[in-house]
Design a protein around this motif. Structure first.
Motif, PDB file in Angstrom:
ATOM      1  N   LEU A   9      23.766 -51.448 -40.541  1.00  0.00           N
ATOM      2  CA  LEU A   9      24.218 -51.609 -41.931  1.00  0.00           C
ATOM      3  C   LEU A   9      23.167 -51.124 -42.918  1.00  0.00           C
ATOM      4  N   SER A  10      21.908 -51.351 -42.593  1.00  0.00           N
ATOM      5  CA  SER A  10      20.836 -50.891 -43.466  1.00  0.00           C
ATOM      6  C   SER A  10      20.754 -49.368 -43.473  1.00  0.00           C
ATOM      7  N   LEU A  11      20.932 -48.755 -42.313  1.00  0.00           N
ATOM      8  CA  LEU A  11      20.969 -47.286 -42.247  1.00  0.00           C
ATOM      9  C   LEU A  11      22.122 -46.744 -43.076  1.00  0.00           C
ATOM     10  N   LEU A  12      23.245 -47.405 -42.966  1.00  0.00           N
ATOM     11  CA  LEU A  12      24.433 -46.996 -43.722  1.00  0.00           C
ATOM     12  C   LEU A  12      24.151 -47.083 -45.221  1.00  0.00           C
ATOM     13  N   ALA A  40      35.316 -38.079 -41.859  1.00  0.00           N
ATOM     14  CA  ALA A  40      36.607 -38.517 -42.378  1.00  0.00           C
ATOM     15  C   ALA A  40      37.322 -39.496 -41.453  1.00  0.00           C
ATOM     16  N   ASP A  41      36.717 -39.783 -40.290  1.00  0.00           N
ATOM     17  CA  ASP A  41      37.356 -40.722 -39.374  1.00  0.00           C
ATOM     18  C   ASP A  41      36.284 -41.571 -38.684  1.00  0.00           C
ATOM     19  N   ILE A  42      36.726 -42.616 -38.024  1.00  0.00           N
ATOM     20  CA  ILE A  42      35.808 -43.568 -37.388  1.00  0.00           C
ATOM     21  C   ILE A  42      34.899 -42.890 -36.369  1.00  0.00           C
ATOM     22  N   GLU A  43      35.432 -41.997 -35.569  1.00  0.00           N
ATOM     23  CA  GLU A  43      34.616 -41.336 -34.542  1.00  0.00           C
ATOM     24  C   GLU A  43      33.480 -40.523 -35.156  1.00  0.00           C
ATOM     25  N   SER A  44      33.787 -39.772 -36.218  1.00  0.00           N
ATOM     26  CA  SER A  44      32.725 -38.975 -36.847  1.00  0.00           C
ATOM     27  C   SER A  44      31.692 -39.885 -37.514  1.00  0.00           C
ATOM     28  N   MET A  45      32.132 -41.037 -38.022  1.00  0.00           N
ATOM     29  CA  MET A  45      31.202 -41.997 -38.619  1.00  0.00           C
ATOM     30  C   MET A  45      30.279 -42.602 -37.555  1.00  0.00           C
ATOM     31  N   LYS A  46      30.836 -42.939 -36.409  1.00  0.00           N
ATOM     32  CA  LYS A  46      30.030 -43.491 -35.312  1.00  0.00           C
ATOM     33  C   LYS A  46      28.981 -42.472 -34.853  1.00  0.00           C
ATOM     34  N   LYS A  47      29.398 -41.224 -34.749  1.00  0.00           N
ATOM     35  CA  LYS A  47      28.463 -40.176 -34.323  1.00  0.00           C
ATOM     36  C   LYS A  47      27.345 -39.993 -35.345  1.00  0.00           C
ATOM     37  N   LYS A  48      27.707 -40.040 -36.616  1.00  0.00           N
ATOM     38  CA  LYS A  48      26.709 -39.861 -37.668  1.00  0.00           C
ATOM     39  C   LYS A  48      25.720 -41.029 -37.669  1.00  0.00           C
ATOM     40  N   ARG A  53      20.253 -43.139 -36.334  1.00  0.00           N
ATOM     41  CA  ARG A  53      19.372 -43.976 -35.516  1.00  0.00           C
ATOM     42  C   ARG A  53      18.308 -43.108 -34.833  1.00  0.00           C
ATOM     43  N   GLU A  54      18.718 -41.934 -34.387  1.00  0.00           N
ATOM     44  CA  GLU A  54      17.770 -41.014 -33.759  1.00  0.00           C
ATOM     45  C   GLU A  54      16.789 -40.459 -34.787  1.00  0.00           C
ATOM     46  N   GLU A  55      17.286 -40.140 -35.978  1.00  0.00           N
ATOM     47  CA  GLU A  55      16.437 -39.551 -37.017  1.00  0.00           C
ATOM     48  C   GLU A  55      15.270 -40.445 -37.395  1.00  0.00           C
ATOM     49  N   ILE A  56      15.489 -41.760 -37.428  1.00  0.00           N
ATOM     50  CA  ILE A  56      14.391 -42.634 -37.852  1.00  0.00           C
ATOM     51  C   ILE A  56      13.337 -42.833 -36.765  1.00  0.00           C
ATOM     52  N   LYS A  57      13.530 -42.206 -35.639  1.00  0.00           N
ATOM     53  CA  LYS A  57      12.473 -42.189 -34.623  1.00  0.00           C
ATOM     54  C   LYS A  57      11.351 -41.249 -35.057  1.00  0.00           C
ATOM     55  N   ASP A  58      11.692 -40.325 -35.958  1.00  0.00           N
ATOM     56  CA  ASP A  58      10.705 -39.436 -36.558  1.00  0.00           C
ATOM     57  C   ASP A  58       9.884 -40.252 -37.564  1.00  0.00           C
ATOM     58  N   LYS A  59       8.565 -40.151 -37.511  1.00  0.00           N
ATOM     59  CA  LYS A  59       7.691 -40.968 -38.356  1.00  0.00           C
ATOM     60  C   LYS A  59       7.971 -40.800 -39.848  1.00  0.00           C
ATOM     61  N   ALA A  60       8.188 -39.574 -40.289  1.00  0.00           N
ATOM     62  CA  ALA A  60       8.424 -39.335 -41.720  1.00  0.00           C
ATOM     63  C   ALA A  60       9.742 -39.959 -42.176  1.00  0.00           C
ATOM     64  N   PHE A  62      11.283 -42.470 -40.646  1.00  0.00           N
ATOM     65  CA  PHE A  62      11.135 -43.924 -40.560  1.00  0.00           C
ATOM     66  C   PHE A  62      10.447 -44.460 -41.814  1.00  0.00           C
ATOM     67  N   LYS A  63       9.423 -43.750 -42.272  1.00  0.00           N
ATOM     68  CA  LYS A  63       8.693 -44.199 -43.466  1.00  0.00           C
ATOM     69  C   LYS A  63       9.624 -44.269 -44.670  1.00  0.00           C
ATOM     70  N   LYS A  64      10.468 -43.268 -44.847  1.00  0.00           N
ATOM     71  CA  LYS A  64      11.427 -43.286 -45.962  1.00  0.00           C
ATOM     72  C   LYS A  64      12.367 -44.481 -45.848  1.00  0.00           C
ATOM     73  N   PHE A  65      12.864 -44.705 -44.648  1.00  0.00           N
ATOM     74  CA  PHE A  65      13.779 -45.821 -44.412  1.00  0.00           C
ATOM     75  C   PHE A  65      13.056 -47.150 -44.625  1.00  0.00           C
ATOM     76  N   TYR A  66      11.840 -47.248 -44.118  1.00  0.00           N
ATOM     77  CA  TYR A  66      11.030 -48.456 -44.268  1.00  0.00           C
ATOM     78  C   TYR A  66      10.826 -48.774 -45.752  1.00  0.00           C
ATOM     79  N   PHE A  67      10.474 -47.793 -46.560  1.00  0.00           N
ATOM     80  CA  PHE A  67      10.277 -48.004 -47.995  1.00  0.00           C
ATOM     81  C   PHE A  67      11.592 -48.424 -48.664  1.00  0.00           C
ATOM     82  N   PHE A  68      12.691 -47.793 -48.271  1.00  0.00           N
ATOM     83  CA  PHE A  68      14.005 -48.156 -48.812  1.00  0.00           C
ATOM     84  C   PHE A  68      14.306 -49.632 -48.579  1.00  0.00           C
TER      85      PHE A  68
END
Length: 150
Positions: A9-12, A40-48, A53-60, A62-68
């Motif tokens: 939910l926080s990522l969203l 435009a549909d549930i499947e594409s939202m789940k994939k995104k 989740r994978e993107e925040i494994k990158d340190k930069a 993650f830092k943006k998300f952490y500050f948010f």
């Protein structure tokens, strides 16, 4: 997303720029946000969401998300998070897996009765973790860390 300890939910909220109301998405934020990501549909939202989740494994990223997270979760017109909430959020963000010394830091906060974590401390804590990932043997007392880190 069902488990309230899950960061989904926080990522969203982060990716859809939902800042109007904590833990609520306005209809416009939801529709415009997902549309901007081509979902435009549930499947594409789940994939995104899985991709985020994978993107925040990158340190930069993650830092943006952490500050948010601080700005998103603090109460309106407040400049701090209660320590109890900060510890919950750090748990959600799995800081204990990112910083070996987190357990000792958590014990310190609880022992000292630290009541709040300021925005500045929140942000500098991230940098402190990066700088002293394994230990604090090279800690310089003359460096400009928040008092909480000293």
């Amino acid at each position: 997303i069902v488990d309230d300890s899950d960061i989904g939910l926080s990522l969203l909220a982060w990716r859809l720029d939902a800042m109007e109301e904590q833990w609520e998405l306005q209809r416009e934020e939801f529709i415009d946000g997902w549309t901007s990501f081509g979902c435009a549909d549930i499947e594409s939202m789940k994939k995104k969401l899985a991709a985020w989740r994978e993107e925040i494994k990158d340190k930069a990223e993650f830092k943006k998300f952490y500050f948010f997270m601080f700005d998103y979760l603090k109460e309106e017109r407040k400049t701090y998070l209660p320590t109890e909430e900060a510890l919950i959020v750090w748990g959600m963000l799995e800081i204990d897996n990112k910083w070996k010394l987190f357990g000792k830091f958590k014990e310190y906060l609880e022992k000292e009765g630290t009541k709040a974590i300021s925005r500045d401390t929140w942000r500098q804590f991230h940098d402190f973790m990066e700088t002293h990932a394994e230990n604090v043997d090279d800690y310089d007392e003359m460096s400009s860390w928040p008092v909480l880190m000293d």
